[in-house]
Design an enzyme around this catalytic site. Structure first.
Site, mmCIF file in Angstrom:
data_model
loop_
_atom_site.group_PDB
_atom_site.id
_atom_site.type_symbol
_atom_site.label_atom_id
_atom_site.label_comp_id
_atom_site.label_asym_id
_atom_site.label_seq_id
_atom_site.Cartn_x
_atom_site.Cartn_y
_atom_site.Cartn_z
ATOM 1 N N LYS A 89 75.074 109.364 -43.401
ATOM 2 C CA LYS A 89 76.273 108.672 -42.933
ATOM 3 C C LYS A 89 76.825 107.721 -44.002
ATOM 4 O O LYS A 89 78.038 107.607 -44.170
ATOM 5 C CB LYS A 89 75.968 107.894 -41.657
ATOM 6 C CG LYS A 89 75.687 108.781 -40.439
ATOM 7 C CD LYS A 89 75.536 107.898 -39.191
ATOM 8 C CE LYS A 89 74.692 108.512 -38.112
ATOM 9 N NZ LYS A 89 75.239 109.670 -37.454
ATOM 10 N N GLU A 97 77.815 98.465 -39.138
ATOM 11 C CA GLU A 97 79.212 98.607 -38.724
ATOM 12 C C GLU A 97 79.567 97.507 -37.744
ATOM 13 O O GLU A 97 78.703 97.010 -37.018
ATOM 14 C CB GLU A 97 79.429 99.957 -38.011
ATOM 15 C CG GLU A 97 79.489 101.125 -38.957
ATOM 16 C CD GLU A 97 79.694 102.454 -38.255
ATOM 17 O OE1 GLU A 97 79.820 102.483 -37.012
ATOM 18 O OE2 GLU A 97 79.725 103.468 -38.965
ATOM 19 N N HIS A 149 74.151 107.048 -26.142
ATOM 20 C CA HIS A 149 74.977 107.490 -27.271
ATOM 21 C C HIS A 149 75.019 109.004 -27.395
ATOM 22 O O HIS A 149 75.247 109.547 -28.468
ATOM 23 C CB HIS A 149 74.497 106.881 -28.587
ATOM 24 C CG HIS A 149 74.479 105.390 -28.588
ATOM 25 N ND1 HIS A 149 75.611 104.638 -28.414
ATOM 26 C CD2 HIS A 149 73.461 104.515 -28.711
ATOM 27 C CE1 HIS A 149 75.293 103.359 -28.443
ATOM 28 N NE2 HIS A 149 73.995 103.256 -28.612
ATOM 29 N N ARG A 161 78.926 121.818 -38.499
ATOM 30 C CA ARG A 161 78.435 122.967 -37.714
ATOM 31 C C ARG A 161 79.368 123.157 -36.528
ATOM 32 O O ARG A 161 80.272 122.363 -36.316
ATOM 33 C CB ARG A 161 77.039 122.657 -37.198
ATOM 34 C CG ARG A 161 77.032 121.326 -36.415
ATOM 35 C CD ARG A 161 75.764 121.069 -35.675
ATOM 36 N NE ARG A 161 75.562 119.681 -35.363
ATOM 37 C CZ ARG A 161 75.964 119.056 -34.260
ATOM 38 N NH1 ARG A 161 76.672 119.704 -33.367
ATOM 39 N NH2 ARG A 161 75.707 117.787 -34.058
HETATM 40 P P1 ADP Z 1 75.031 110.397 -34.064
HETATM 41 O O1 ADP Z 1 74.778 110.947 -35.426
HETATM 42 O O2 ADP Z 1 73.788 109.994 -33.372
HETATM 43 O O3 ADP Z 1 75.946 111.274 -33.273
HETATM 44 P P2 ADP Z 1 77.302 108.569 -34.369
HETATM 45 O O4 ADP Z 1 77.532 107.736 -35.564
HETATM 46 O O5 ADP Z 1 78.156 109.776 -34.222
HETATM 47 O O6 ADP Z 1 75.781 109.001 -34.341
HETATM 48 O O7 ADP Z 1 77.436 107.644 -33.072
HETATM 49 C C1 ADP Z 1 77.072 108.097 -31.801
HETATM 50 C C2 ADP Z 1 77.763 107.267 -30.730
HETATM 51 O O8 ADP Z 1 77.452 105.875 -30.851
HETATM 52 C C3 ADP Z 1 79.272 107.306 -30.756
HETATM 53 O O9 ADP Z 1 79.779 108.448 -30.092
HETATM 54 C C4 ADP Z 1 79.640 106.015 -30.064
HETATM 55 O O10 ADP Z 1 79.518 106.126 -28.668
HETATM 56 C C5 ADP Z 1 78.569 105.056 -30.530
HETATM 57 N N1 ADP Z 1 79.012 104.297 -31.730
HETATM 58 C C6 ADP Z 1 78.869 104.699 -33.017
HETATM 59 N N2 ADP Z 1 79.387 103.778 -33.861
HETATM 60 C C7 ADP Z 1 79.882 102.776 -33.106
HETATM 61 C C8 ADP Z 1 80.524 101.516 -33.401
HETATM 62 N N3 ADP Z 1 80.763 101.119 -34.648
HETATM 63 N N4 ADP Z 1 80.873 100.732 -32.342
HETATM 64 C C9 ADP Z 1 80.618 101.112 -31.074
HETATM 65 N N5 ADP Z 1 80.011 102.259 -30.745
HETATM 66 C C10 ADP Z 1 79.632 103.102 -31.737
HETATM 67 P P1 ADP Z 2 76.069 116.828 -30.414
HETATM 68 O O1 ADP Z 2 76.868 115.639 -30.875
HETATM 69 O O2 ADP Z 2 76.843 118.099 -30.656
HETATM 70 O O3 ADP Z 2 75.506 116.728 -29.044
HETATM 71 P P2 ADP Z 2 73.268 116.553 -31.468
HETATM 72 O O4 ADP Z 2 72.911 116.196 -32.868
HETATM 73 O O5 ADP Z 2 72.858 115.632 -30.386
HETATM 74 O O6 ADP Z 2 74.852 116.870 -31.463
HETATM 75 O O7 ADP Z 2 72.590 117.940 -31.204
HETATM 76 C C1 ADP Z 2 73.323 119.069 -30.994
HETATM 77 C C2 ADP Z 2 72.597 119.953 -30.053
HETATM 78 O O8 ADP Z 2 71.641 120.707 -30.775
HETATM 79 C C3 ADP Z 2 71.823 119.290 -28.930
HETATM 80 O O9 ADP Z 2 72.567 118.994 -27.806
HETATM 81 C C4 ADP Z 2 70.808 120.350 -28.644
HETATM 82 O O10 ADP Z 2 71.256 121.213 -27.632
HETATM 83 C C5 ADP Z 2 70.613 121.084 -29.949
HETATM 84 N N1 ADP Z 2 69.363 120.725 -30.570
HETATM 85 C C6 ADP Z 2 69.196 119.853 -31.559
HETATM 86 N N2 ADP Z 2 67.930 119.765 -31.928
HETATM 87 C C7 ADP Z 2 67.241 120.594 -31.131
HETATM 88 C C8 ADP Z 2 65.880 120.937 -30.991
HETATM 89 N N3 ADP Z 2 64.932 120.387 -31.751
HETATM 90 N N4 ADP Z 2 65.548 121.829 -30.048
HETATM 91 C C9 ADP Z 2 66.494 122.384 -29.281
HETATM 92 N N5 ADP Z 2 67.784 122.099 -29.366
HETATM 93 C C10 ADP Z 2 68.166 121.222 -30.278
HETATM 94 MG MG MG Z 3 77.844 111.754 -33.742
#
Ligand code: ADP
Ligand code: ADP
Ligand code: MG
Length: 713
Positions: free
Chosen positions: A120, A204, A239, A317
């Protein structure tokens, strides 16, 4: 175009990819772990190859993450390309490189683009150079606690500490006050090192009631790119996304265009190819500071709400929620992925893309919302879903219900993988129509055997916030009173449904048993007796309380039911008509209900349009006492790792208090006290890997082991 591809994934996404490949005349190869030998995705493909390490190759690193085994499977079957789905190897640049090295096409972006967006912090540095707006924060390489604390101060509290390598909602800590910063940083680093093998963090500004709006982008090898509009994924727990929809309610065309262009420049800045998602966090600020009160996202200056969008991360992806984009554009994104990977140019230009109607997706998960969304495992003894359907109305066009899943009735939800059972996707002319369709579709989902979030999803749809599109990431928390620990479905209605089901089944049997003697009075399914009035008694236990039901047969197949429980009474005429697919048209106390009832041992599971519930039948003549489980053993609900204990031996605890935290199925789970009591012993140490069902700690309970539930009557 490819003649054969290998799908390096499982579950619904493997089935989803296979469906498009089949439609395009491309042959498919599945790979599977031991636990998945009979899984739906294996049957969905033309060929299948086992990839488990022996013995016991079920954990992802012993199965779906085994790069060499997957490449060997592709070589052995003559597959030309590999689709990685999502999760697993989909964002692994080494895998993408290994595919190229083995002469296979990786259906995804170039390794360099995966790498550029993988961390990130680095992604944010690149985006800064490309002029994409960023959440105010620090994403530098220097990581000394002093510097990070100074940065947090200059950003201004509250701040969010994020693992740079994080994903899946893990490795994030909100810090409200300066004095909590050091401890939070420590904890976040530990979790990041443990989960992602990299403890670098970024900081952040923590936005108070933001929306998560992401843009679907697509680029080809000829350098063209388009954005396929947005998805609003603000409804989240831990989240992680729960409901996703497109288009984002209230987003103006101007802002949509700005965000689309920003997303495309993000993709082009890293030489992206294929399907990708740029996630933005959208800040809502305006005159009205009441949480969730200002929905319209109309762009700065318009209306009361000023909108600012910031780049959060790019997922390199196909996304879980891609079907809502397919629904509003009428496109098949997997087909586009295959075309782009085969070197073809994008099928449509930006000007040719249109949004039609509104789509919402709900993720059906094996989890228990009332225990902090603890994932659940078990066999899907009953798994019925709404039929996929298409509705066409001359005035509003088409709408549909789509079900994407990776399981069938009888399948096991194992502890090895993600707890997602499947997804329900609906489309309608308007958001209102889509929402009503989704609720109706959820009402037709019947799952017995595994805890799940179906009723929870229905409660979320019914909240004023969701219904009025007042979306932000705090929605579930804000509406928690309406979502958790809800009153179960009306007790007499459940009892009436069960009694009707029993009678309907008996009627079938009686008719069957007397086929040769149709005019015998004993063939009448109406409780006919040679003498006297027929009555029958049914007893149930609900929440440790006894419920009595008395059924009386009147003349002309009339039935009258009386239900008594805890000093209360409900009664009325009972009638029923069998409908297809196990549904009954139940007439009870002057109302009609569509109900379905499934039995699992002593438990009856009742499904109705108003909700679902379950009651246990008991035989009061033989079970004078009903024992309910008050256990002193606290066992691991699934295989996983013990992260920490929150208590010490000798400590007294209250019911519901957190005793230990485990990690399994990609999530942390709190193990809570089932009763008040005293901790006797901790049987494992943090870091220990434990099998399902092992005792983690011993609690001496303050409650007696047996309790009579039989009131005098
Ligand atoms: P991940 O890789 O786990 O998806 P993200 O950076 O996409 O992580 O953040 C996941 C979620 O966390 C976001 O969809 C949002 O709900 C919350 N989030 C992320 N950054 C912020 C922020 N700066 N302020 C408030 N909520 C946040
Ligand atoms: P998204 O923001 O699209 O939900 P995530 O990073 O949470 O992204 O993961 C995407 C999806 O990939 C999950 O909801 C899950 O269904 C699948 N996934 C990720 N890691 C695994 C795992 N170790 N085993 C099975 N499914 C997985
Ligand atoms: Mg995300």
């Amino acid at each position: 175009m490819f003649k054969k591809i290998l799908i390096a994934n499982r579950g619904e996404i493997a089935c989803r990819v296979a469906a498009t490949a089949r439609r395009m005349g491309i042959r498919t190869v599945a790979v599977y772990s031991e636990a998945d030998a009979n899984a739906k995705h294996v049957r969905a493909c033309d060929e299948a190859v086992a990839i488990s390490a022996t013995p016991g190759g079920n954990a992802p690193r012993d199965s779906y993450l085994r790069v060499e085994a997957i490449l060997a499977a592709a070589r052995a079957t003559g597959a030309e390309a590999i689709h990685p789905g999502y999760g697993f190897l989909s964002e692994n640049e080494d895998f993408a490189r290994a595919c190229a090295g083995a002469g296979l096409v990786f259906i995804g972006p170039p390794p360099s683009a995966i790498q550029a967006m993988g961390l990130k912090a680095e992604a944010k540095r690149l985006m800064e150079q490309a002029g994409v707006p960023l959440v105010p924060g620090y994403h530098g390489a220097e990581q000394s606690p002093e510097l990070l604390r100074r940065e947090a101060e200059s950003i201004g509290y509250p701040v969010l500490i994020k693992a740079s390598a994080g994903g899946g909602g893990k490795g994030m800590r909100v810090v409200e006050r300066a004095q909590d910063f050091d401890a939070a940083l420590e904890a976040c680093r530990r979790e990041a090192a443990r989960s992602f093998g990299d403890d670098a963090v970024l900081i952040e500004k923590y936005l108070r009631r933001p929306r998560h709006i992401e843009i679907q982008v697509f680029t080809d090898t000829q350098g063209q790119g388009v954005y396929l509009f947005e998805r609003d994924c603000s409804v989240q727990r831990r989240h992680q996304k729960v409901l996703e929809e497109a288009p984002a309610p209230g987003l103006s065309d101007t802002l949509r265009r700005q965000m689309g262009r920003a997303a495309l420049s993000a993709a082009q800045a890293v030489g992206y190819v294929g399907a990708g998602t740029v996630e933005f966090i959208v800040e809502q600020t305006g005159d009205d500071e009441t949480p969730g009160q200002t929905a319209p996202v109309s762009g700065a200056g318009a209306g009361h709400t000023a909108l600012k969008f910031y780049f959060m991360e790019m997922n390199t992806r196909l996304q879980v929620e891609h079907p809502v984009t397919e629904a509003i554009t009428g496109l098949d994104l997997v087909e586009w992925q295959l075309r782009v990977a085969a070197g073809q140019s994008l099928p449509l230009t930006q000007e040719q893309l249109r949004i039609t109607g509104h789509a919402i997706e709900a993720r059906l998960c094996a989890e228990n919302p009332d225990t902090g969304f603890l994932p659940a495992t078990g066999r899907l003894a009953v798994y019925r879903k709404p039929p996929a359907a298409c509705f066409t109305r001359a005035d509003v066009g088409t709408g549909f219900v789509r079900v994407d899943d990776g399981v069938e009735e009888g399948d096991e939800i194992t502890p090895w993988y993600d707890p997602m059972i499947g997804k329900l996707i609906v489309h309608g002319a308007t958001r209102e129509e889509a929402l009503a369709r989704l609720d109706a579709a959820l009402a037709r989902v019947r799952i017995v055997g595994v805890a799940n979030n179906v009723q929870f999803l229905r409660h979320v749809l019914a909240t004023p916030s969701f219904a009025r599109a007042r979306l932000d990431t705090g929605l579930i928390e804000r509406e928690s009173a309406r979502l958790f620990g809800r009153e179960p479905l009306s007790l007499p209605l459940q009892v009436a449904a069960v009694v009707a089901r029993v009678l309907a089944d008996e009627a079938d049997q009686v008719v069957g048993a007397h086929l040769g003697t149709p005019f015998s009075p004993y063939a009448r399914p109406d409780g006919w007796r040679a003498w006297g009035q027929a009555t029958r008694r049914f007893d149930f236990v609900v929440h440790e309380q006894l419920v009595h039901a008395l059924l009386r047969y009147g003349p002309a197949e009339q039935r009258y039911l009386t239900v008594r429980w805890g000093g209360e009474l409900a009664e009325g005429p009972l009638s029923f008509l069998p409908l297809p697919e196990g549904w009954l048209d139940l007439g009870w106390a002057g109302k009609r209900h569509g109900v379905a009832v499934h039995r699992q041992q002593a438990h009856w599971h009742v499904f109705t349009a108003e909700g679902a519930g379950s009651i246990a039948q008991c035989d009061t003549l033989s079970d004078a006492q009903v024992t309910h489980e008050v256990t002193g053993r606290l066992v691991a609900p699934m295989p996983g790792k013990v992260l920490s204990f929150a208590v010490r031996p000798g400590e007294t605890v209250r019911k519901g208090q957190v005793l230990a935290v485990m990690e399994a199925m990609k999530m942390e789970h709190a193990i809570t006290a089932p009763t008040d009591g005293t901790v006797e012993a901790l049987l494992y140490a943090p870091g220990d890997q434990v099998a399902e069902g092992v005792e983690l700690l011993r609690l001496s309970s303050a409650v007696s082991q047996q309790e009579s539930v039989l009131p005098g009557h």
